[in-house]
Design an enzyme around this catalytic site. Structure first.
Site, short mmCIF file in Angstrom:
data_model
loop_
_atom_site.label_atom_id
_atom_site.label_comp_id
_atom_site.label_asym_id
_atom_site.label_seq_id
_atom_site.Cartn_x
_atom_site.Cartn_y
_atom_site.Cartn_z
N CYS A 50 0.88 -1.12 0.22
CA CYS A 50 -0.10 0.42 0.02
C CYS A 50 1.20 0.96 0.22
CB CYS A 50 -1.18 0.21 0.98
SG CYS A 50 -1.70 1.28 1.62
N1 LIG Z 1 -6.53 7.63 3.07
C1 LIG Z 1 -6.62 6.43 3.43
C2 LIG Z 1 -6.51 5.63 2.30
C3 LIG Z 1 -5.26 4.68 2.76
C4 LIG Z 1 -6.43 3.34 1.83
O1 LIG Z 1 -7.12 2.97 1.23
N2 LIG Z 1 -5.23 2.10 2.12
C5 LIG Z 1 -5.51 0.99 1.28
C6 LIG Z 1 -4.23 -0.23 1.06
S1 LIG Z 1 -3.72 0.99 -0.57
C7 LIG Z 1 -6.94 -0.58 2.00
O2 LIG Z 1 -5.92 -0.53 3.37
N3 LIG Z 1 -7.57 -0.58 1.81
C8 LIG Z 1 -9.45 -1.60 2.49
C9 LIG Z 1 -9.69 -1.94 1.84
O3 LIG Z 1 -10.67 -0.77 1.09
O4 LIG Z 1 -10.46 -2.72 2.34
C10 LIG Z 1 -4.82 7.22 4.10
O5 LIG Z 1 -4.09 7.71 3.38
O6 LIG Z 1 -4.37 6.69 4.63
#
Ligand SMILES: N[C@@H](CCC(=O)N[C@@H](CS)C(=O)NCC(=O)O)C(=O)O
Length: 329
Positions: A60
């Site tokens: 990520c």
């Molecule tokens: N706005 C958040 C976004 C974090 C994010 O979207 N992380 C993704 C991985 S790249 C995630 O964990 N997604 C899991 C999901 O959406 O189920 C940040 O910048 O911390």
């Protein structure tokens, strides 16, 4: 209507990633835990050695920025890092012992990241995202927004780090450049950091077309910025927040986004000489500027390539480009 992730199969490599809204556009949801760790001992979440834990994975890019600042600031003995697997399953992120990760959550023995969110809030309904900053004392997630976690790391724990790594000595957010950095953050986030996702997760041609051109217009703008400034970093001779926020996306660009997210009008290595130089300088540096090489040491191309491949419900990982990052010319 909000988009959702749909799980069709229990096989982690067969997850249908259906993130776009009905109109085909991908819209990232706001993070829900937004508390702040502060250097003030009277604060609700005061900085303390050993109290907080950073949960992440190695694919990520948002987790990558938090991992970068954690290591740039030398916080290894102050904030524990827990690395989970990089393959998204129908139940979200899990502990699978894959490259560079642990077999289960060392605090509670959890096997899924969702369990941590439900420990923090049994009624939690949002996404189970990384990065997440956990408080051992209050047993809750302090914050799950990377842009805020990195800012806490700049200053809140400075009492526990070597003076040469403190914000006063080596500012990642210098006050005289704050306005310029924040102005850049805004368009870089919208069209590049999140822009690649808007291309990759678009489910309509119209959405993809709009976002792919906006993405490359912004890469052109960055190339011009570097050419005009003639400095090694985006804002001068030292690394700032602007470099930290751009790097995880650029490190993934040729290796993953070009192919898997269809961000394929140009490649960094062939078409953006200044950006390419900037990227390689950060990746290969092992000097004090990068605290001994934290950009290279936190960039893991297997998790990056496999993570995006399986997230998109593909089963075959593209071989190229060779190399994932080129040597410094
Ligand atoms: N706005 C958040 C976004 C974090 C994010 O979207 N992380 C993704 C991985 S790249 C995630 O964990 N997604 C899991 C999901 O959406 O189920 C940040 O910048 O911390």
């Amino acid at each position: 209507m909000a988009g959702n992730l749909e799980a069709e199969s229990k096989d982690p490599r067969q997850v249908v990633f259906n993130a776009a809204d009905k109109d085909g556009h991908y819209r990232r949801k706001a993070s829900q835990f937004r508390n702040v760790v502060s250097a003030d001992p009277e604060a609700e979440f005061p900085a303390e050695k050993g109290r907080y834990v950073l949960y992440l994975n190695l694919g990520c890019p948002w987790a990558h920025r938090a991992n970068l600042v954690h290591k740039l600031k030398g916080l290894q003995d102050v904030i524990q890092v827990v690395v989970m697997g990089y393959v998204r399953t129908p139940e979200g992120w899990v502990y699978d012992g894959s490259e560079g990760s642990v077999p289960c959550d060392p605090l509670y023995g959890f096997t899924k990241h969702s369990q941590l969110y439900h420990k923090a809030d049994p009624n939690y309904q949002g996404r189970y995202t990384v990065p997440a900053l956990w408080d051992r004392k209050r047993e809750t997630i302090v914050n799950n927004e990377s842009s805020e976690i990195i800012r806490m790391f700049y200053t809140a724990f400075d009492a526990f780090v070597d003076p040469s790594l403190r914000e006063t000595y080596k500012p990642l957010l210098p006050s005289d450049k704050l306005k310029d950095i924040e102005a850049m953050n805004e368009w870089v986030y919208d069209t590049i950091n999140n822009g690649v996702y808007k291309c990759g997760f678009a489910s309509s041609q119209e959405s993809y077309n709009t976002n792919v051109h906006a993405l490359f217009a912004s890469l052109d703008r960055l190339e011009s910025h570097l050419a005009a400034n003639q400095t090694p970093y985006l804002f001068g001779d030292h690394i700032t927040e602007a470099d930290i926020r751009l790097y995880p996306t650029m490190a993934r660009f040729d290796a993953a986004y070009f192919t898997l997210f269809k961000c394929n009008l140009k490649m960094i290595r062939h078409d953006y000489p200044k950006l390419h130089q900037w990227l390689r300088k950060l990746y290969w540096d092992s000097s004090e500027e990068t605290n001994g090489g934290v950009f290279g040491s936190t960039t893991h191309f297997v998790p990056i390539k496999e993570g995006y491949t399986y997230t998109l419900k593909q089963t075959v990982v593209p071989a190229g480009p060779v190399d994932a990052i080129l040597p410094l010319g």
